[in-house]
Design a protein around this motif. Structure first.
Motif, PDB file in Angstrom:
ATOM      1  N   UNK A  43      38.297  61.510  49.353  1.00 38.79           N
ATOM      2  CA  UNK A  43      37.034  61.602  50.089  1.00 38.79           C
ATOM      3  C   UNK A  43      37.189  61.169  51.537  1.00 38.79           C
ATOM      4  N   UNK A  44      38.288  60.488  51.843  1.00 35.23           N
ATOM      5  CA  UNK A  44      38.463  59.944  53.198  1.00 35.23           C
ATOM      6  C   UNK A  44      39.819  60.279  53.802  1.00 35.23           C
ATOM      7  N   UNK A  68      37.966  55.797  42.817  1.00 34.17           N
ATOM      8  CA  UNK A  68      37.536  54.519  42.251  1.00 34.17           C
ATOM      9  C   UNK A  68      36.033  54.325  42.420  1.00 34.17           C
ATOM     10  N   UNK A  69      35.474  53.561  41.493  1.00 36.58           N
ATOM     11  CA  UNK A  69      34.140  52.997  41.676  1.00 36.58           C
ATOM     12  C   UNK A  69      34.313  51.503  41.914  1.00 36.58           C
ATOM     13  N   UNK A 105      27.417  49.382  43.686  1.00 34.42           N
ATOM     14  CA  UNK A 105      28.347  50.278  43.014  1.00 34.42           C
ATOM     15  C   UNK A 105      28.597  51.448  43.952  1.00 34.42           C
ATOM     16  N   UNK A 106      29.828  51.522  44.453  1.00 30.45           N
ATOM     17  CA  UNK A 106      30.155  52.542  45.447  1.00 30.45           C
ATOM     18  C   UNK A 106      31.387  53.315  45.009  1.00 30.45           C
ATOM     19  N   UNK A 107      31.328  54.634  45.146  1.00 31.86           N
ATOM     20  CA  UNK A 107      32.517  55.454  44.958  1.00 31.86           C
ATOM     21  C   UNK A 107      33.358  55.380  46.233  1.00 31.86           C
ATOM     22  N   UNK A 108      34.596  54.941  46.105  1.00 28.87           N
ATOM     23  CA  UNK A 108      35.444  54.810  47.288  1.00 28.87           C
ATOM     24  C   UNK A 108      36.851  55.299  46.974  1.00 28.87           C
ATOM     25  N   UNK A 132      37.232  47.238  40.150  1.00 31.19           N
ATOM     26  CA  UNK A 132      37.595  48.619  40.450  1.00 31.19           C
ATOM     27  C   UNK A 132      37.764  49.371  39.129  1.00 31.19           C
ATOM     28  N   UNK A 133      36.994  50.454  38.975  1.00 26.96           N
ATOM     29  CA  UNK A 133      37.069  51.307  37.790  1.00 26.96           C
ATOM     30  C   UNK A 133      37.521  52.688  38.240  1.00 26.96           C
TER      31      UNK A 133
END
Length: 695
Positions: free
Chosen positions: A508-509, A587-588, A601-604, A690-691
């Motif tokens: 995503x980045x 990761x979440x 809770x952030x998707x990164x 981290x999930x």
């Protein structure tokens, strides 16, 4: 006086031997023109009031207090510069503003070519009266003026005491003093539409070592470098307009000694170096060394001398522009003594002795601080014996055996005016005086070891060399085999356009970019990658991972190739690709107080596959419902899958900054809650988890 008799030797050493020798190269004036600098339209010079509100600067993320000045001017894509202290120059990639709170700027370093659109900057360092602070000084150099006669600013001097034992008993030692003055100069010239046109970096040192070597009854058999001590000096700044050039000086003495025999050896050497050393860049010609050397020296032995050794001082100066270390200049005057003599009596044995003054200087390092189209440089300026102080042998010597012929001569052109030579040094039982360097049939230098830099040549010319070894009795070896090289001609031809450019979103980045290697008549040395019209990085490889991007955002990428002469290819055709959407992040990340449900809770993406440094910024909502911003930064070790990191927090309606440190094991798909340690405590102890997501 009969230099070959021992009486002549006694007479010679009743006083000390003193010589003065100058070697200078005529150089062009600083630049062909001098014009007031103009900065690019997107450059914002941070005011003192804005800098007073700077809370932190961590891994290029700047945090400013709420209400900081110039907020509206600090837009994404702008270049911000600070002249305070060492300064910084950055391009803003992302801007996060919290209501009534601090704001964050995620940035990327830039070069001077991103700041100066047109014009020249010329400055030097001088002392202001009897004070110690440096002041900027505009320097000029007329056509045809040699560096040796150049007016120079005066730099503050530093004196060091030396007392270094060379054995455990401390019966052999080196003592004395070293005095050094600096005097650096810095100049750049940018042209509208074409970037860096010329640059010059110089140090004009005065070095005065006054050292004595005393040998006890034990042999000193080691031919190694004896460190006389490294003296780290306080950096000082040349404030050249709005550009702070920080000079980081170092002085390092050395001794390389092999002394034998049961008698004591005691000799003093003092010499004074004044010179100018550095490099001058011209677009189309690349970097050339510029130097001037003036040496005064003396050598005073007492009693018997039997030695193979060298005493020297290394003056090292690195320059940093906007807090980024750039080029360095290293200058090392030395006194070399070889052979045996006795100033007190005739023994009937052959005694040959020689003492020489020499100089070695080089310039190198990265020049990315000046331009994205950098040319890393490792250029030897001079490395040779400049003047003989003592050259004598007793009447009982009858050495007619020549040294062995030098082997393995290699000649390589390293610029438009420089050829570097290397060979396997010769040997001789009675000791070597040195190696004569013969260029096109004419002896041009006496080299001390198996290398020499011929640095006063014309562009586009071929020269052929031979090396002849000379011993202390003056016997000459047979010449080495011949080696030839041609200096590079002025090059105005740009490399071809980079082709087969491909871009793939890897997270995503992050985006992975690759392209085909370019061709050029003298060779491509690097590429510059730009995204959406802004330069990101220069590199020598043909692929890179671009990180710190915004999720689900289109990025158009182009590649430019450049050669050592500063010629730049046309840009490649743009290749556009979008980063992955947030729901495809690897990761979440979950955050919350210990003992409570997580509230964030952030998707990164950590992008650990593309870099060992983790650097993520983002926004979230606190338990109270108010906005916050975070900066997660640290290092990732791929072999152990360990993330060692810190999170810096800032909150709306507050100027407080919170910091938490943690270590997480990312080898599984769920780290479980990891309790963090508060560095700056503002509230509850917090967990991070981290999930791993399934794409």
């Amino acid at each position: 006086m009969d230099a070959g008799s021992l009486d002549g030797v006694r007479q010679r050493f009743r006083g000390h031997v003193s010589v003065t020798v100058a070697e200078a190269r005529t150089v062009q004036p600083f630049f062909a023109r001098s014009a007031a600098p103009q900065i690019h339209a997107d450059v914002v010079v941070l005011s003192d009031a804005t800098l007073d509100e700077l809370v932190s600067d961590t891994q290029q993320v700047l945090t400013f207090k709420a209400g900081a000045r110039q907020l509206d001017d600090l837009r994404e894509g702008a270049v911000i510069i600070s002249g305070r202290g060492a300064g910084f120059a950055r391009r803003i990639l992302k801007k996060i503003v919290l209501p009534q709170g601090n704001f964050l700027l995620d940035t990327l370093p830039v070069s001077l070519s991103d700041i100066i659109e047109d014009g020249t900057l010329i400055g030097g360092y001088a002392t202001a009266g009897s004070g110690t602070e440096g002041i900027a000084r505009v320097l000029s150099l007329g056509q045809g003026v040699t560096l040796a006669n150049r007016a120079r600013p005066l730099g503050a001097s530093s004196e060091f005491n030396v007392d270094v034992p060379l054995n455990a008993e401390e019966t052999s030692k080196i003592t004395g003093k070293i005095n050094v003055e600096w005097n650096p100069e810095f100049a750049v010239d940018f042209r509208l539409g074409s970037g860096l046109k010329e640059a010059e970096l110089l140090v004009n040192p005065t070095v005065r070592p006054d050292l004595s070597f005393v040998k006890g009854p034990e042999d000193i058999e080691k031919e190694v470098l004896f460190d006389l001590g490294v003296f780290e000096l306080t950096p000082f700044t040349i404030q050249v307009g709005f550009v702070p050039v920080v000079v980081v000086p170092t002085v390092k003495g050395y001794a390389k000694v092999s002394a034998k025999g049961g008698v004591q050896v005691n000799f003093a050497s003092g010499y004074s170096l004044q010179g100018s050393y550095g490099a001058h860049y011209r677009k189309g010609s690349g970097w050339d060394g510029v130097f001037s050397t003036q040496l005064d020296g003396n050598f005073t032995p007492v009693g018997a001398v039997k030695i193979e050794g060298e005493l020297g001082v290394g003056v090292y100066m690195a320059m940093a522009v906007y807090n980024v270390i750039g080029p360095f200049i290293q200058v090392g005057p030395y006194l070399r003594a070889t052979g045996e003599l006795n100033t007190a009596s005739e023994t009937g044995l052959c005694k040959k002795f020689r003492a020489d003054l020499g100089i070695a200087a080089k310039v190198g390092g990265s020049f990315k601080v000046l331009s994205w189209y950098e040319s890393k440089l490792e250029l030897s300026l001079i490395d040779k014996v400049v003047k003989n102080l003592v050259d004598t042998q007793s009447s009982s010597c009858n050495d007619t055996t020549p040294p062995l012929s030098p082997e393995g001569l290699n000649a390589v052109a390293t610029g438009s005016r420089t050829i570097e030579l290397s060979w396997t040094p010769s040997t001789d039982e009675g000791g070597l005086r040195g190696h004569q360097v013969e260029r096109d049939g004419v002896v041009v230098a006496l080299a001390r070891e198996g290398k020499h830099v011929d640095a006063s040549l014309q562009a586009g010319h071929e020269h052929c060399y031979r090396i002849i070894a000379v011993d202390l009795s003056g016997n000459q070896s047979l010449p080495s085999t011949r080696a030839c090289a041609r200096t590079s001609a002025t090059d105005r031809t740009a490399p071809t356009v980079p082709a087969q450019v491909t871009a793939t979103a890897t997270s995503t980045t992050a985006i992975h970019l690759s392209w085909q290697a370019n061709s050029d008549d003298v060779g491509v040395i690097g590429y510059v990658v730009s995204a959406n019209g802004k330069r990101l990085r220069s590199l020598a490889d043909t692929s890179m991972d671009i990180g710190k991007l915004t999720p689900e955002t289109n990025h158009c990428l182009v590649i430019e190739a450049f050669d050592a002469m500063g010629n730049v290819s046309p840009p490649s055709e743009p290749v556009c690709v979008s980063t992955l959407p947030p729901d495809q992040a690897a990761w979440t990340m979950q955050l919350g107080c210990v003992g409570r449900d997580h509230n964030i809770s952030r998707n990164i993406d950590l992008d650990v596959d593309g870099a060992s440094l983790v650097n993520v910024t983002g926004e979230a909502i606190d338990y109270s419902g108010s906005a916050l911003a975070y900066h997660l930064h640290g290092s990732y070790e791929p072999s152990t899958h360990v993330l060692d990191a810190q999170i810096d927090w800032t909150f709306s309606n507050s100027t407080a900054v919170r910091m938490d440190r943690f270590t997480a094991q990312l080898s599984t798909d769920d780290t479980g809650p990891v309790t963090m340690t508060q560095v700056l405590k503002t509230g509850c102890d917090a967990n991070i988890r981290f999930v791993q997501n399934t794409r």
